[in-house]
Design an enzyme around this catalytic site. Structure first.
Site, PDB file in Angstrom:
ATOM      1  N   ASN A 140       3.477   1.421  -1.217  1.00  0.00           N
ATOM      2  CA  ASN A 140       2.780   1.037  -2.451  1.00  0.00           C
ATOM      3  C   ASN A 140       2.726  -0.487  -2.612  1.00  0.00           C
ATOM      4  OD1 ASN A 140       5.409   0.478  -3.006  1.00  0.00           O
ATOM      5  ND2 ASN A 140       5.574   1.741  -4.838  1.00  0.00           N
ATOM      6  N   HIS A 142       5.268  -2.579  -2.152  1.00  0.00           N
ATOM      7  CA  HIS A 142       6.470  -3.272  -2.618  1.00  0.00           C
ATOM      8  C   HIS A 142       7.063  -4.154  -1.523  1.00  0.00           C
ATOM      9  CE1 HIS A 142       8.949   0.413  -1.315  1.00  0.00           C
ATOM     10  NE2 HIS A 142       9.617  -0.588  -0.767  1.00  0.00           N
TER      11      HIS A 142
HETATM   12  C1  GLP Z   1      12.654  -0.305   1.492  1.00  0.00           C
HETATM   13  C2  GLP Z   1      13.183  -1.728   1.513  1.00  0.00           C
HETATM   14  C3  GLP Z   1      12.096  -2.720   1.822  1.00  0.00           C
HETATM   15  C4  GLP Z   1      11.304  -2.241   3.036  1.00  0.00           C
HETATM   16  C5  GLP Z   1      10.633  -0.928   2.713  1.00  0.00           C
HETATM   17  C6  GLP Z   1       9.829  -0.371   3.879  1.00  0.00           C
HETATM   18  O1  GLP Z   1      12.194   0.075   0.244  1.00  0.00           O
HETATM   19  N1  GLP Z   1      13.824  -2.124   0.301  1.00  0.00           N
HETATM   20  O2  GLP Z   1      12.672  -3.990   2.054  1.00  0.00           O
HETATM   21  O3  GLP Z   1      10.360  -3.194   3.396  1.00  0.00           O
HETATM   22  O4  GLP Z   1      11.625   0.012   2.388  1.00  0.00           O
HETATM   23  O5  GLP Z   1      10.671   0.345   4.731  1.00  0.00           O
HETATM   24  P1  GLP Z   1      10.342   0.775   6.202  1.00  0.00           P
HETATM   25  O6  GLP Z   1      10.413  -0.472   7.016  1.00  0.00           O
HETATM   26  O7  GLP Z   1      11.417   1.754   6.572  1.00  0.00           O
HETATM   27  O8  GLP Z   1       9.009   1.369   6.185  1.00  0.00           O
END
Ligand code: GLP
Length: 247
Positions: A140, A142
């Site tokens: 989303n 973030h």
């Molecule tokens: C979590 C972390 C983020 C990260 C995101 C994506 O929410 N707090 O810092 O970027 O997940 O995770 P992934 O890399 O496993 O897709």
């Protein structure tokens, strides 16, 4: 002057990880007392693996390096195997010669979380931000745990995790019930304080977010769009993550 995100295309996850590692290693060699801003999640694991391999093969030293991590779940001690503190130890810190006292992660089990936010803010301030911040991106949009709607002027704060984010992170927990509901995270302003930002994205689940980032407007509804207000952001993304973008 229009600020532009520099895009580096990688064929796949492994290449994305190698390209990212090359940038981190270059900085560590050029500035042996650099401050690295680090991230958790599946995305940077390959980067950390590359750093470990390089450390073993070439002895790149992390003795004078400091690290500041983006976030931590609320209610988790550093010893908890699901904490981001454990993640960092397991995936990077225990395999290179970084001094444990030079590594920093918000304390999600602090008695007073507001005080912990202030402490972590002051710490970031004392470093004057990271030299290089590694970032992943949530589906989303973030960054860190800054969910849609977070103020671009936010500093370290406590967040309520969205259902979307909890579901995305549920794979690391035995059941959905055990996924924490809150986290401590660097704010958008804390992230933008870093001199340089390296955003990594891999896989088709990130394609929509990358399209929105590159083609959408700058808005607090899409936290990663704040990166377009920074003068030095590099996106290293693989073909799957870039599949919806015309380059
Ligand atoms: C979590 C972390 C983020 C990260 C995101 C994506 O929410 N707090 O810092 O970027 O997940 O995770 P992934 O890399 O496993 O897709």
């Amino acid at each position: 002057m229009k600020l532009e995100i520099k895009i580096i295309q990688a064929d796949h996850y492994e290449e994305m990880s190698r390209l990212a590692a090359a940038q981190v290693i270059q900085l560590v060699k050029a500035k042996p007392d650099a401050v690295l801003g680090l991230a958790t999640g599946g995305t940077p694991i390959g980067l950390y693996r590359e750093l470990i391999e390089d450390f073993r093969a070439n002895g790149t030293s992390y003795e004078g390096i400091h690290t500041i991590n983006l976030d931590e779940y609320v209610g988790m001690t550093a010893e908890n195997s699901n904490s981001y503190a454990s993640f960092m130890k397991e995936n990077l810190f225990s395999h290179i010669n970084i001094k444990p006292e030079n590594t920093n992660i918000p304390n999600g089990s602090a008695e007073n979380l507001e005080d912990e936010c202030k402490r972590y803010d002051a710490l970031i301030e004392s470093f004057n931000g990271a030299d290089l911040q590694v970032l992943g991106i949530g589906r989303n949009g973030h960054i860190g745990f800054n969910e849609p709607g977070t103020s671009f002027s936010s500093h370290v704060h406590i967040v309520e995790l969205s259902q979307n984010t909890r579901e995305a992170n549920a794979r690391y927990f035995p059941s959905m019930d055990e996924v924490p509901e809150k986290a401590l995270t660097m704010g958008i302003a804390s992230i933008l304080k870093s001199r340089e930002i390296l955003l990594l994205a891999s896989g088709h689940t990130k394609a929509q977010a990358i399209k929105e980032l590159l083609e959408g407007s700058v808005s607090e509804d899409f936290p990663a769009s704040a990166l377009k207000n920074h003068q030095k952001v590099t996106l290293i993304a693989d073909q799957d993550a870039l599949q919806l973008v015309r380059l």
